[in-house]
Write a protein that holds these residues in place. Structure first.
Motif, PDB file in Angstrom:
ATOM      1  N   SER A  62     119.231 -36.139  -7.071  1.00 38.85           N
ATOM      2  CA  SER A  62     118.734 -34.837  -7.198  1.00 38.85           C
ATOM      3  C   SER A  62     119.000 -33.816  -6.774  1.00 38.85           C
ATOM      4  O   SER A  62     119.585 -33.842  -5.907  1.00 38.85           O
ATOM      5  CB  SER A  62     117.392 -35.989  -6.982  1.00 38.85           C
ATOM      6  N   ALA A  63     117.667 -33.238  -6.394  1.00 40.12           N
ATOM      7  CA  ALA A  63     117.989 -31.500  -6.813  1.00 40.12           C
ATOM      8  C   ALA A  63     117.729 -31.326  -4.902  1.00 40.12           C
ATOM      9  O   ALA A  63     118.407 -31.289  -4.089  1.00 40.12           O
ATOM     10  CB  ALA A  63     116.616 -30.486  -7.352  1.00 40.12           C
ATOM     11  N   GLN A  66     120.409 -33.175  -3.208  1.00 36.80           N
ATOM     12  CA  GLN A  66     121.606 -32.118  -2.857  1.00 36.80           C
ATOM     13  C   GLN A  66     121.173 -31.005  -2.259  1.00 36.80           C
ATOM     14  O   GLN A  66     122.042 -30.760  -1.284  1.00 36.80           O
ATOM     15  CB  GLN A  66     121.275 -31.097  -4.745  1.00 36.80           C
ATOM     16  N   ASP A  90     123.799 -26.249 -12.190  1.00 36.66           N
ATOM     17  CA  ASP A  90     123.805 -27.589 -10.686  1.00 36.66           C
ATOM     18  C   ASP A  90     124.410 -27.784  -9.922  1.00 36.66           C
ATOM     19  O   ASP A  90     124.624 -28.784  -8.853  1.00 36.66           O
ATOM     20  CB  ASP A  90     123.777 -28.476 -11.994  1.00 36.66           C
ATOM     21  N   ASP A 106     124.164 -31.818  -7.974  1.00 39.09           N
ATOM     22  CA  ASP A 106     122.531 -32.410  -8.507  1.00 39.09           C
ATOM     23  C   ASP A 106     123.481 -33.005  -9.674  1.00 39.09           C
ATOM     24  O   ASP A 106     122.949 -32.434 -10.881  1.00 39.09           O
ATOM     25  CB  ASP A 106     122.012 -31.899  -9.358  1.00 39.09           C
ATOM     26  N   HIS A 109     120.601 -32.992 -13.016  1.00 38.89           N
ATOM     27  CA  HIS A 109     120.079 -31.531 -13.923  1.00 38.89           C
ATOM     28  C   HIS A 109     121.030 -31.820 -15.535  1.00 38.89           C
ATOM     29  O   HIS A 109     121.530 -32.481 -15.524  1.00 38.89           O
ATOM     30  CB  HIS A 109     121.207 -30.589 -13.585  1.00 38.89           C
TER      31      HIS A 109
END
Length: 109
Positions: A62-63, A66, A90, A106, A109
């Motif tokens: 996930s962001a 990350q 990403d 990520d 993404h």
């Protein structure tokens, strides 16, 4: 959890390298022959590229993960690399303490 998602390998001939590495590692060449995938689950993908340098792609889920991993890696001694990112990037480019580049991606993404 941070994991090696892909090894990006700089090659001069992607077709020749793809044939060699797929046979050497027992990897499959799918719809995109530049990406070799392990026949058994869990191993990293091998990305053959004639324009990029050899480096690791480290994947997160996930962001938020990350961002946390980038902060953790910087605290461990990695440095952010000045990079010309595309608008929808990403990935974050970092360098280890010896200057070896790697990306934190990520994968959602």
């Amino acid at each position: 959890m941070l994991r090696i998602g892909a090894l990006v390998l700089h090659v001069s001939d992607r077709e020749r390298a793809g044939t060699f590495w797929s046979e050497a590692l027992g990897y499959d060449r799918g719809d995109n022959p530049d990406f070799l995938t392990p026949r058994a689950t869990g191993g990293p993908r091998l990305h053959l590229d004639d324009s990029d340098r050899t480096h690791l792609d480290l994947w997160t889920d996930s962001a938020a993960e990350q961002s946390a991993e980038v902060a953790r890696l910087v605290a461990l001694g990695a440095t952010r690399v000045d990079w010309d990112y595309p608008e929808d990037a990403d990935f974050v480019v970092l360098a280890d303490p010896d200057g070896n580049l790697f990306c934190v991606i990520d994968s959602s993404h």
